[in-house]
Design a protein around this motif. Structure first.
Motif, mmCIF file in Angstrom:
data_model
loop_
_atom_site.group_PDB
_atom_site.id
_atom_site.type_symbol
_atom_site.label_atom_id
_atom_site.label_comp_id
_atom_site.label_asym_id
_atom_site.label_seq_id
_atom_site.Cartn_x
_atom_site.Cartn_y
_atom_site.Cartn_z
ATOM 1 N N ASN A 88 32.629 44.589 -13.860
ATOM 2 C CA ASN A 88 33.540 44.403 -14.992
ATOM 3 C C ASN A 88 34.319 45.674 -15.314
ATOM 4 N N ARG A 89 33.716 46.847 -15.098
ATOM 5 C CA ARG A 89 34.446 48.108 -15.282
ATOM 6 C C ARG A 89 35.689 48.125 -14.399
ATOM 7 N N ALA A 90 35.490 47.824 -13.129
ATOM 8 C CA ALA A 90 36.610 47.837 -12.179
ATOM 9 C C ALA A 90 37.624 46.760 -12.517
ATOM 10 N N LEU A 91 37.160 45.550 -12.784
ATOM 11 C CA LEU A 91 38.068 44.450 -13.096
ATOM 12 C C LEU A 91 38.897 44.732 -14.336
ATOM 13 N N TYR A 92 38.276 45.245 -15.384
ATOM 14 C CA TYR A 92 38.997 45.522 -16.618
ATOM 15 C C TYR A 92 40.052 46.604 -16.391
ATOM 16 N N LEU A 93 39.667 47.688 -15.731
ATOM 17 C CA LEU A 93 40.624 48.762 -15.485
ATOM 18 C C LEU A 93 41.817 48.260 -14.683
ATOM 19 N N LEU A 94 41.544 47.569 -13.586
ATOM 20 C CA LEU A 94 42.623 47.146 -12.694
ATOM 21 C C LEU A 94 43.478 46.027 -13.288
ATOM 22 N N SER A 95 42.860 45.037 -13.873
ATOM 23 C CA SER A 95 43.650 43.891 -14.355
ATOM 24 C C SER A 95 44.247 44.115 -15.737
ATOM 25 N N GLU A 96 43.508 44.715 -16.637
ATOM 26 C CA GLU A 96 43.986 44.851 -18.012
ATOM 27 C C GLU A 96 44.724 46.159 -18.269
#
Length: 138
Positions: A75-83
């Motif tokens: 979720n750290r990676a997903l949040y940084l990249l997508s949001e």
């Protein structure tokens, strides 16, 4: 107006205490990724084996914190990249999932654009697949 013919993609690698395998993965991502608009980050889940120091020494963008487990770290990676970085497609890899050829990301991007997400499943579980041949089209 944003040029949608070249989507901004994010590549995230999740890791925890696997510096040796991660170094090879990072090198292969850098060598084989051809897409012109890529944000790349490693999500480190509180490694204590020198991973964080290696990432910083090699100019690899990293997001991390205390060890919270694999789901939290993804979720750290997903949040940084997508949001935060506004990537239109995000490819999330385990630290031992390594590209093997130039342009490896092309089918992943196409699949994400067509279906909203794509997943990789290892060959040893292919007898459980409902359908598909591993291309973006199916």
């Amino acid at each position: 107006m944003k040029d949608r013919s070249v989507p901004r993609i994010g590549i995230g690698v999740v890791t925890y205490n696997r510096k040796a395998v991660l170094t090879e993965t990072v090198e292969k991502i850098r060598r084989y990724t051809q897409h012109p608009d890529v944000d790349f980050v490693v999500a480190d889940d509180g490694s204590t084996d020198g991973t964080l120091a290696w990432l910083r020494e090699n100019d690899v963008p990293v997001v991390g914190g205390v060890n919270m487990g694999i789901a939290w770290n993804k979720n750290r990676a997903l949040y940084l990249l997508s949001e935060l970085l506004d990537c239109e497609a995000v490819i999330l890899l385990e630290d031992d999932t390594q590209p093997a050829k130039s342009g490896w990301e092309t089918e992943w991007i196409r699949g994400a654009q067509l279906w909203g997400h794509v997943n990789f499943a290892a060959p040893w579980i292919e007898d459980t697949f409902i359908s598909g041949a591993g291309t973006a089209a199916d």
